[in-house]
Design a protein around this motif. Structure first.
Motif, PDB file in Angstrom:
ATOM      1  N   ASP A 110      37.331  33.534  56.676  1.00 37.84           N
ATOM      2  CA  ASP A 110      36.842  33.150  55.253  1.00 37.84           C
ATOM      3  C   ASP A 110      38.266  32.558  54.101  1.00 37.84           C
ATOM      4  O   ASP A 110      39.078  33.595  53.919  1.00 37.84           O
ATOM      5  CB  ASP A 110      36.635  34.749  54.999  1.00 37.84           C
TER       6      ASP A 110
ATOM      7  N   ARG B  54      30.958  39.943  46.578  1.00 44.43           N
ATOM      8  CA  ARG B  54      31.436  40.836  47.263  1.00 44.43           C
ATOM      9  C   ARG B  54      31.139  41.607  46.008  1.00 44.43           C
ATOM     10  O   ARG B  54      31.282  41.407  44.396  1.00 44.43           O
ATOM     11  CB  ARG B  54      32.990  40.821  47.965  1.00 44.43           C
ATOM     12  N   ASP B  55      31.291  43.045  45.866  1.00 41.44           N
ATOM     13  CA  ASP B  55      31.673  43.672  44.731  1.00 41.44           C
ATOM     14  C   ASP B  55      32.734  43.933  44.237  1.00 41.44           C
ATOM     15  O   ASP B  55      32.717  43.347  42.542  1.00 41.44           O
ATOM     16  CB  ASP B  55      31.255  45.308  45.293  1.00 41.44           C
ATOM     17  N   ASP B  56      33.665  43.566  44.550  1.00 37.51           N
ATOM     18  CA  ASP B  56      35.534  43.037  43.616  1.00 37.51           C
ATOM     19  C   ASP B  56      34.914  41.654  43.597  1.00 37.51           C
ATOM     20  O   ASP B  56      35.399  41.982  42.066  1.00 37.51           O
ATOM     21  CB  ASP B  56      36.029  43.265  45.084  1.00 37.51           C
ATOM     22  N   GLU B  57      34.169  40.773  43.644  1.00 38.19           N
ATOM     23  CA  GLU B  57      34.422  39.595  43.386  1.00 38.19           C
ATOM     24  C   GLU B  57      33.274  40.121  41.937  1.00 38.19           C
ATOM     25  O   GLU B  57      33.555  39.233  40.931  1.00 38.19           O
ATOM     26  CB  GLU B  57      33.597  38.961  43.884  1.00 38.19           C
TER      27      GLU B  57
ATOM     28  N   ARG C 138      23.332  47.692  49.288  1.00 40.18           N
ATOM     29  CA  ARG C 138      23.116  46.262  49.888  1.00 40.18           C
ATOM     30  C   ARG C 138      22.931  46.916  51.245  1.00 40.18           C
ATOM     31  O   ARG C 138      21.900  45.831  51.772  1.00 40.18           O
ATOM     32  CB  ARG C 138      23.836  45.679  49.841  1.00 40.18           C
TER      33      ARG C 138
ATOM     34  N   ALA D 159      28.645  47.972  47.633  1.00 39.35           N
ATOM     35  CA  ALA D 159      28.094  48.066  49.162  1.00 39.35           C
ATOM     36  C   ALA D 159      27.242  48.926  49.966  1.00 39.35           C
ATOM     37  O   ALA D 159      26.993  48.545  50.816  1.00 39.35           O
ATOM     38  CB  ALA D 159      29.104  47.406  49.541  1.00 39.35           C
TER      39      ALA D 159
END
Length: 519
Positions: free
Chosen positions: A509, A387-390, A62, A59
């Motif tokens: 979201d 997202r990073d966790d995704e 990015r 993150a």
């Protein structure tokens, strides 16, 4: 660099001890700061304007890239908090933000980090490697799968010799082997690589791409002559990083290595072959062992070697008559060339010569292969949707699908153009239902979107689901504005809006659910 130097962004990882208080392997982590200082000093000498940014997570990367005006990134990110291979996605993110970075690209970084997968790639290209077996966490040690003789136990996905010491070399099977494997599982939470221990000479071979050609630097040999009989002759963590240890002070490098011309020639050829096998660019180091008959074995490729002035790579440059400033200038020139469309090799992933709309015959949709993994992970990062966790979850699902378990839950398919994966879909039977299937993931490389790749993936998934007795396909997606084209895509394919759950993924979201009857 050509013409007036552009401003360059140096991006590096903040050492874990400073970022999170984690002092494990702090020495290897802090080594990056010496690299940053050296590269910055070289740019000052070259007159290249630059600035430095430290990052701890994907993150952070990015955010830094999104705000950066520089188009060239000198990549010194060696580890990040999160997944063990998160740092390997930095080049892919640079490309997603229309920037070029120095060093190796994401596929080579991803492949080389996994010693088991990189060994398979080397073997597939006919290169000699030490026999090995891999033992995942929780798996039993099967003697019939292990290489004969002395062995060395390593974490499968670390570098900088982290997790390797004298106890890693096993000459007697039994309790010592079990302890070494268990230590890897417990400390690193990753598979243990059990590899044939080649008790011989160790060589480090640095390779760079400079002025349009590959150059093999003078080879270095590690001198173990001060080691006592029976003491494992390995460059373990202490030898590389603990300055007060015996190993650190008694493993000098000898450059050039005193090799017979025939042996030196064979090693040089193998180093270049290994470079090509893993798809390297810019610079890398290839490590070898020679057995008692001077037969070379490729131990591994490090596509992100330590380039600090006191380390072996810089020593090899000096022995080859290349000043550190000239090395930095060459890497910046390579990155700058990758910004020029004419200098970029045509490939589907880069979008050259791809028609606005592909016919069905242009795109092959087939079961995902291990060779697709790097390209799929790269395109997931490049979409900037996830997202990073995704991405971590997607990686886990992909790896489960690639595990080779027949009739496993996850069904994974790749869209392939000219041999390269440019899209991915993964689906499976929804638990506790009769004939309902979830389409868990679908992603297409950014430059391939709108060309029919996504439709081809969905058609394949629906056909296979129906053939398996599936009656209903379910897709869940985000309600964020960035997903508007995705939601329109599902509606165009005949899916119906079934639910919209506010604040599901995060505040503001929602989760949007689409369904399609297949019977």
């Amino acid at each position: 660099m050509t013409g007036k130097p552009q401003s360059v962004l140096i991006v590096h990882n903040i050492p874990r001890a400073a970022a999170s208080g984690d002092s494990a392997f702090a020495e290897s982590d802090e080594g990056v700061l010496a690299e940053v200082q050296a590269v910055s000093a070289a740019m000052n000498t070259l007159g290249v304007p630059h600035r430095i940014e430290g990052v701890s997570t994907l993150a952070d990367v990015r955010a830094v890239l999104a705000a950066a005006g520089e188009r060239i990134v000198f990549n010194l990110v060696e580890s990040l908090q999160g997944g063990v291979d998160d740092c390997n996605f930095v080049p892919a993110l640079c490309r997603a933000f229309a920037k070029a970075c120095t060093g190796n690209d994401s596929p080579a970084l991803i492949l080389s980090l996994d010693k088991w997968q990189s060994k398979a790639a080397l073997q597939a290209h006919g290169l000699p490697t030490a026999a090995a077996a891999v033992i995942p966490p929780g798996a039993a040690i099967r003697e019939d799968q292990l290489p004969p003789g002395a062995i060395i136990v390593k974490p499968a996905c670390t570098d900088a010799s982290e997790g390797i010491d004298a106890a890693s070399v096993i000459t007697q099977r039994g309790a010592a082997l079990e302890a070494a494997v268990r230590r890897v599982h417990d400390q690193f939470h990753q598979p243990a690589l059990v590899e044939q221990y080649i008790d011989g000479r160790e060589l480090n071979v640095s390779v760079i791409h400079r002025d349009g050609r590959l150059q093999v630097m003078p080879m270095a040999e590690i001198d173990f002559s001060a080691f006592k009989a029976g003491q494992p002759r390995i460059l373990d963590y202490a030898a590389k990083w603990l300055s007060d240890s015996f190993a650190f002070n008694n493993t000098p490098r000898v450059i050039p290595a005193p090799l017979a011309p025939s042996v030196a020639s064979a090693v040089r050829d193998l180093a270049l072959a290994a470079w090509h096998a893993l798809g390297c660019q810019d610079y890398a180091r290839v490590d070898f062992r020679l057995d008692g008959a001077n037969k070379p074995y490729v131990l591994e490729i490090n596509p992100n070697p330590d380039i600090s002035p006191d380390d072996g790579f810089a020593a090899a440059l000096e022995a080859g008559g290349i000043g550190y400033d000239h090395f930095v200038a060459a890497m910046l020139a390579n990155a700058e060339a990758r910004l020029t469309p004419a200098t970029v090799a045509a490939s589907p992933a880069q979008g050259n010569s791809v028609p606005a709309r592909l016919s069905k015959s242009d795109v092959e949709v087939r079961p995902t292969l291990p060779a697709d993994r790097a390209a799929i992970l790269r395109l997931l990062a490049e979409t900037a949707f996830f997202r990073d966790d995704e991405i971590v979850v997607a990686r886990e699902v992909l790896d489960d699908a690639l595990a080779g378990v027949e009739n496993g839950h996850y069904k994974s398919y790749s869209a392939v153009l000219e041999g390269q994966a440019v899209g991915w879909v993964c689906f499976g039977l929804t638990p506790c239902t009769i004939g309902t299937y979830d389409i868990y993931w679908i992603a297409v490389a950014p430059n391939m979107q709108g060309k029919g790749v996504g439709a081809a993936l969905m058609a394949k998934a629906e056909t296979l689901i129906a053939a398996s007795g599936g009656r209903l396909a379910i897709i869940e997606t985000s309600g964020r504005e960035i997903y508007n084209p995705t939601r329109k895509f599902y509606l165009k394919l005949g899916y119906d809006l079934a639910a919209d759950i506010p604040d599901f993924y995060a505040p503001a979201d929602s989760k949007v659910v689409y369904t399609k009857k297949l019977d």
